[in-house]
Write an enzyme that holds these catalytic residues in place. Sequence first.
Site, short mmCIF file in Angstrom:
data_model
loop_
_atom_site.label_atom_id
_atom_site.label_comp_id
_atom_site.label_asym_id
_atom_site.label_seq_id
_atom_site.Cartn_x
_atom_site.Cartn_y
_atom_site.Cartn_z
N ASP A 213 2.38 5.65 6.22
CA ASP A 213 1.23 6.46 5.82
C ASP A 213 0.55 5.92 4.56
O ASP A 213 -0.43 6.47 4.10
CB ASP A 213 1.67 7.91 5.60
CG ASP A 213 0.52 8.87 5.42
OD1 ASP A 213 -0.50 8.71 6.11
OD2 ASP A 213 0.62 9.79 4.58
N SER A 237 -4.66 12.72 5.80
CA SER A 237 -4.16 12.41 7.14
C SER A 237 -4.31 13.64 8.03
O SER A 237 -3.97 14.75 7.61
CB SER A 237 -2.70 11.99 7.08
OG SER A 237 -2.53 10.87 6.22
N GLN A 287 -3.25 6.50 13.50
CA GLN A 287 -3.53 7.67 12.67
C GLN A 287 -5.03 7.94 12.64
O GLN A 287 -5.84 7.01 12.63
CB GLN A 287 -3.06 7.47 11.22
CG GLN A 287 -3.30 8.69 10.33
CD GLN A 287 -2.84 8.46 8.90
OE1 GLN A 287 -3.64 8.08 8.06
NE2 GLN A 287 -1.56 8.65 8.64
#
Length: 295
Positions: A213, A237, A287
């Site tokens: 991430d 996110s 993502q």
Amino acid sequence: MVEFGDDSSLTGQDAVDGLVRLLDLEQIEQDVFRGDIIRSRRMRTFGGQVAGQALVAAGRTVPAERHVHSLHSYFVRPGDSTTPIVYEVDRVRDGRSFSTRRVVAVQHGETIFSLSASFQLAQEGIEHQSSMPDVPDPETLAPLAERYATTDAAAEFYRAMPKPIDLRYVDPPTWEQAELGPRPALTRVWLRADGVLPDDPLLHDCVLTFASDMTLLDSVLARHGIAPGVHEVAMASLDHAVWFERPFRADEWLLYSTKSPSASGGRGLATGRFFGRDGTQVASVVQEGMIRVRR
């Protein structure tokens, strides 16, 4: 409370030991776990922390011989970095080869994150993979701390990155390129845990999830010449998926190659691939993030 991050000078093995403690959840009831937090000046919890801890919770309810092969998750609310997180696991199914688990992360009585993960017994099958990009060796690249040491507030966003991960950019970081304008929607970094991890395969999967991430949305920003600290940009996110394809160690160098195929509607999509130094593709990531820019 785990004290590594932007409020701590811990680096190297001390920081990695802190990450291991962060991922060692406390079991408080059948299929219910509590996770510690990273002390941070930022009130929002780092998304990789929540995803990594949720995967630990799921893995603790699965036989050790079944290893995670995929996870799919949604960030529902911002996490509070001052309060521990409770993880509730639903044992959806245990089949002959696969086990499925659902996890919700709860703070202040509300769900902040949800995850579905699938685990599989080791099996033989057909094999193919993508080619690893041709990039310089990590030892020839400057550690992240050296890259932002001489910069101004433009690098503040990156100073807040968790310190357990040794991160080395192949392509210039967004804050170094922002004044030059848009460039290819591509970011490549070498990364690894900045110390030695225990041998537990689930822990290495969770550390990779934690790290995945960290730079993924950089590829979206690069396409538009945007950098936090240089421009007024809000990022978060929204969802995150990881496919674990082959064995690896998260304390050995992994190349994380990411790109962005699309951005629209205040959202940016990024995809990534992890490679070992021998060229083996070990994981894939996708993502979508919220990206709002004040022009």
